[in-house]
Scaffold this active site. Structure first.
Site, PDB file in Angstrom:
ATOM      1  N   ASP A  30     -10.382  28.065  -5.213  1.00 12.41           N
ATOM      2  CA  ASP A  30     -10.527  27.287  -3.985  1.00 12.41           C
ATOM      3  C   ASP A  30     -12.018  27.037  -3.712  1.00 12.41           C
ATOM      4  O   ASP A  30     -12.851  27.929  -3.896  1.00 12.41           O
ATOM      5  CB  ASP A  30      -9.899  28.043  -2.802  1.00 12.41           C
ATOM      6  CG  ASP A  30      -9.686  27.142  -1.599  1.00 12.41           C
ATOM      7  OD1 ASP A  30      -8.525  26.857  -1.262  1.00 12.41           O
ATOM      8  OD2 ASP A  30     -10.694  26.714  -0.984  1.00 12.41           O
ATOM      9  N   ILE A  31     -12.343  25.836  -3.287  1.00 16.56           N
ATOM     10  CA  ILE A  31     -13.739  25.448  -3.056  1.00 16.56           C
ATOM     11  C   ILE A  31     -14.328  26.185  -1.844  1.00 16.56           C
ATOM     12  O   ILE A  31     -15.549  26.345  -1.749  1.00 16.56           O
ATOM     13  CB  ILE A  31     -13.823  23.910  -2.865  1.00 16.56           C
ATOM     14  CG1 ILE A  31     -15.207  23.394  -3.205  1.00 16.56           C
ATOM     15  CG2 ILE A  31     -13.409  23.492  -1.468  1.00 16.56           C
ATOM     16  CD1 ILE A  31     -15.278  21.868  -3.291  1.00 16.56           C
ATOM     17  N   ASN A  87       1.364  26.930   2.714  1.00 20.78           N
ATOM     18  CA  ASN A  87       1.355  26.179   3.965  1.00 20.78           C
ATOM     19  C   ASN A  87       2.206  24.928   3.813  1.00 20.78           C
ATOM     20  O   ASN A  87       2.106  24.228   2.793  1.00 20.78           O
ATOM     21  CB  ASN A  87      -0.085  25.786   4.332  1.00 20.78           C
ATOM     22  CG  ASN A  87      -0.917  26.988   4.763  1.00 20.78           C
ATOM     23  OD1 ASN A  87      -0.403  27.922   5.359  1.00 20.78           O
ATOM     24  ND2 ASN A  87      -2.201  26.968   4.437  1.00 20.78           N
ATOM     25  N   GLY A  93      -0.966  24.236   9.204  1.00 21.13           N
ATOM     26  CA  GLY A  93      -2.361  23.936   8.913  1.00 21.13           C
ATOM     27  C   GLY A  93      -2.568  23.349   7.530  1.00 21.13           C
ATOM     28  O   GLY A  93      -3.704  23.279   7.051  1.00 21.13           O
ATOM     29  N   GLN A  94      -1.489  22.924   6.865  1.00 15.22           N
ATOM     30  CA  GLN A  94      -1.644  22.306   5.541  1.00 15.22           C
ATOM     31  C   GLN A  94      -2.541  21.080   5.637  1.00 15.22           C
ATOM     32  O   GLN A  94      -2.285  20.178   6.436  1.00 15.22           O
ATOM     33  CB  GLN A  94      -0.274  21.894   4.961  1.00 15.22           C
ATOM     34  CG  GLN A  94      -0.406  21.324   3.544  1.00 15.22           C
ATOM     35  CD  GLN A  94       0.920  20.814   2.964  1.00 15.22           C
ATOM     36  OE1 GLN A  94       1.950  20.803   3.635  1.00 15.22           O
ATOM     37  NE2 GLN A  94       0.872  20.375   1.720  1.00 15.22           N
ATOM     38  N   HIS A 100       0.743  23.348  -2.895  1.00 10.08           N
ATOM     39  CA  HIS A 100      -0.093  24.340  -3.592  1.00 10.08           C
ATOM     40  C   HIS A 100       0.169  25.722  -3.034  1.00 10.08           C
ATOM     41  O   HIS A 100       0.308  25.898  -1.820  1.00 10.08           O
ATOM     42  CB  HIS A 100      -1.582  24.000  -3.447  1.00 10.08           C
ATOM     43  CG  HIS A 100      -2.014  23.719  -2.040  1.00 10.08           C
ATOM     44  ND1 HIS A 100      -1.802  22.500  -1.417  1.00 10.08           N
ATOM     45  CD2 HIS A 100      -2.615  24.514  -1.120  1.00 10.08           C
ATOM     46  CE1 HIS A 100      -2.267  22.553  -0.179  1.00 10.08           C
ATOM     47  NE2 HIS A 100      -2.756  23.775   0.039  1.00 10.08           N
ATOM     48  N   HIS A 102      -1.557  29.318  -2.432  1.00 11.79           N
ATOM     49  CA  HIS A 102      -2.821  30.050  -2.391  1.00 11.79           C
ATOM     50  C   HIS A 102      -2.543  31.467  -2.897  1.00 11.79           C
ATOM     51  O   HIS A 102      -1.590  32.108  -2.433  1.00 11.79           O
ATOM     52  CB  HIS A 102      -3.327  30.210  -0.950  1.00 11.79           C
ATOM     53  CG  HIS A 102      -3.664  28.934  -0.241  1.00 11.79           C
ATOM     54  ND1 HIS A 102      -4.960  28.517  -0.017  1.00 11.79           N
ATOM     55  CD2 HIS A 102      -2.875  27.992   0.333  1.00 11.79           C
ATOM     56  CE1 HIS A 102      -4.957  27.390   0.673  1.00 11.79           C
ATOM     57  NE2 HIS A 102      -3.704  27.037   0.897  1.00 11.79           N
TER      58      HIS A 102
HETATM   59  P1  5GP Z   1      -4.223  23.866   2.825  1.00  9.08           P
HETATM   60  O1  5GP Z   1      -4.959  24.037   4.124  1.00  9.08           O
HETATM   61  O2  5GP Z   1      -3.789  22.458   2.592  1.00  9.08           O
HETATM   62  O3  5GP Z   1      -3.102  24.869   2.624  1.00  9.08           O
HETATM   63  O4  5GP Z   1      -5.271  24.258   1.695  1.00  9.08           O
HETATM   64  C1  5GP Z   1      -6.059  23.331   1.026  1.00  9.08           C
HETATM   65  C2  5GP Z   1      -7.101  24.117   0.280  1.00  9.08           C
HETATM   66  O5  5GP Z   1      -7.707  23.284  -0.680  1.00  9.08           O
HETATM   67  C3  5GP Z   1      -8.223  24.638   1.174  1.00  9.08           C
HETATM   68  O6  5GP Z   1      -8.283  26.066   1.075  1.00  9.08           O
HETATM   69  C4  5GP Z   1      -9.476  23.961   0.629  1.00  9.08           C
HETATM   70  O7  5GP Z   1     -10.613  24.788   0.653  1.00  9.08           O
HETATM   71  C5  5GP Z   1      -9.062  23.586  -0.787  1.00  9.08           C
HETATM   72  N1  5GP Z   1      -9.714  22.394  -1.322  1.00  9.08           N
HETATM   73  C6  5GP Z   1      -9.806  21.180  -0.711  1.00  9.08           C
HETATM   74  N2  5GP Z   1     -10.447  20.310  -1.496  1.00  9.08           N
HETATM   75  C7  5GP Z   1     -10.769  20.979  -2.642  1.00  9.08           C
HETATM   76  C8  5GP Z   1     -11.447  20.586  -3.835  1.00  9.08           C
HETATM   77  O8  5GP Z   1     -11.873  19.441  -4.026  1.00  9.08           O
HETATM   78  N3  5GP Z   1     -11.582  21.540  -4.786  1.00  9.08           N
HETATM   79  C9  5GP Z   1     -11.103  22.810  -4.641  1.00  9.08           C
HETATM   80  N4  5GP Z   1     -11.292  23.669  -5.648  1.00  9.08           N
HETATM   81  N5  5GP Z   1     -10.441  23.202  -3.522  1.00  9.08           N
HETATM   82  C10 5GP Z   1     -10.288  22.299  -2.535  1.00  9.08           C
END
Ligand code: 5GP
Ligand code: ZN
Length: 114
Positions: A30-31, A87, A93-94, A100, A102
């Site tokens: 994750d970034i 999520n 909060g997705q 995906h 986590h």
């Molecule tokens: P969500 O909130 O949708 O469950 O999680 C999305 C996740 O994707 C977040 O933890 C966010 O940091 C990660 N993310 C978003 N854009 C990128 C990206 O371009 N690269 C990587 N490696 N992670 C990303």
């Protein structure tokens, strides 16, 4: 899917190093990590969320989950423990609308989640 960040990562349009890849999925860091280990596992086929995975594609869910288990073992967090988060839609909060998991570990997690 156009304009999907995770589809772009899969297509290698956004350079990302993969921890794991096969014909159905990829895993990468994750970034914006929320724990010492924070890895995302995503299917190569685009489904916006769990709500959008068709019944006849359900095998991808167990594949992602068991690969998360394997990666946890490889990352050395299996015994101590880890959290897998999925999520789904607005209230969760997705933010990225490509399903995906986590995989989070390397620190003590709180419960209930925020
Ligand atoms: P969500 O909130 O949708 O469950 O999680 C999305 C996740 O994707 C977040 O933890 C966010 O940091 C990660 N993310 C978003 N854009 C990128 C990206 O371009 N690269 C990587 N490696 N992670 C990303
Ligand atoms: Zn996508």
């Amino acid at each position: 899917m156009e304009n999907c960040i995770f589809c772009k990562i899969i297509q290698k349009e956004i350079p990302t190093s993969f921890i794991y890849e096969d014909d159905r999925m990829v895993a990468f860091k994750d970034i914006n990590p929320q724990a010492p280990i924070h890895i995302l596992l995503i299917p190569k086929e685009h489904y916006a969320s769990l709500n959008d995975v068709p019944e006849d594609k359900k095998d991808i869910l167990s594949h992602l989950l068991l690969k998360a288990r394997q990666i946890a073992l490889e990352q050395g967090i299996s015994e101590r423990g880890y959290r897998i988060v999925l999520n789904t839609a607005r209230d969760s909060g997705q933010e990225v609308l490509h399903i995906h998991f986590h995989l989070l570990g390397g620190r003590r997690m709180n419960w209930p989640p925020g």
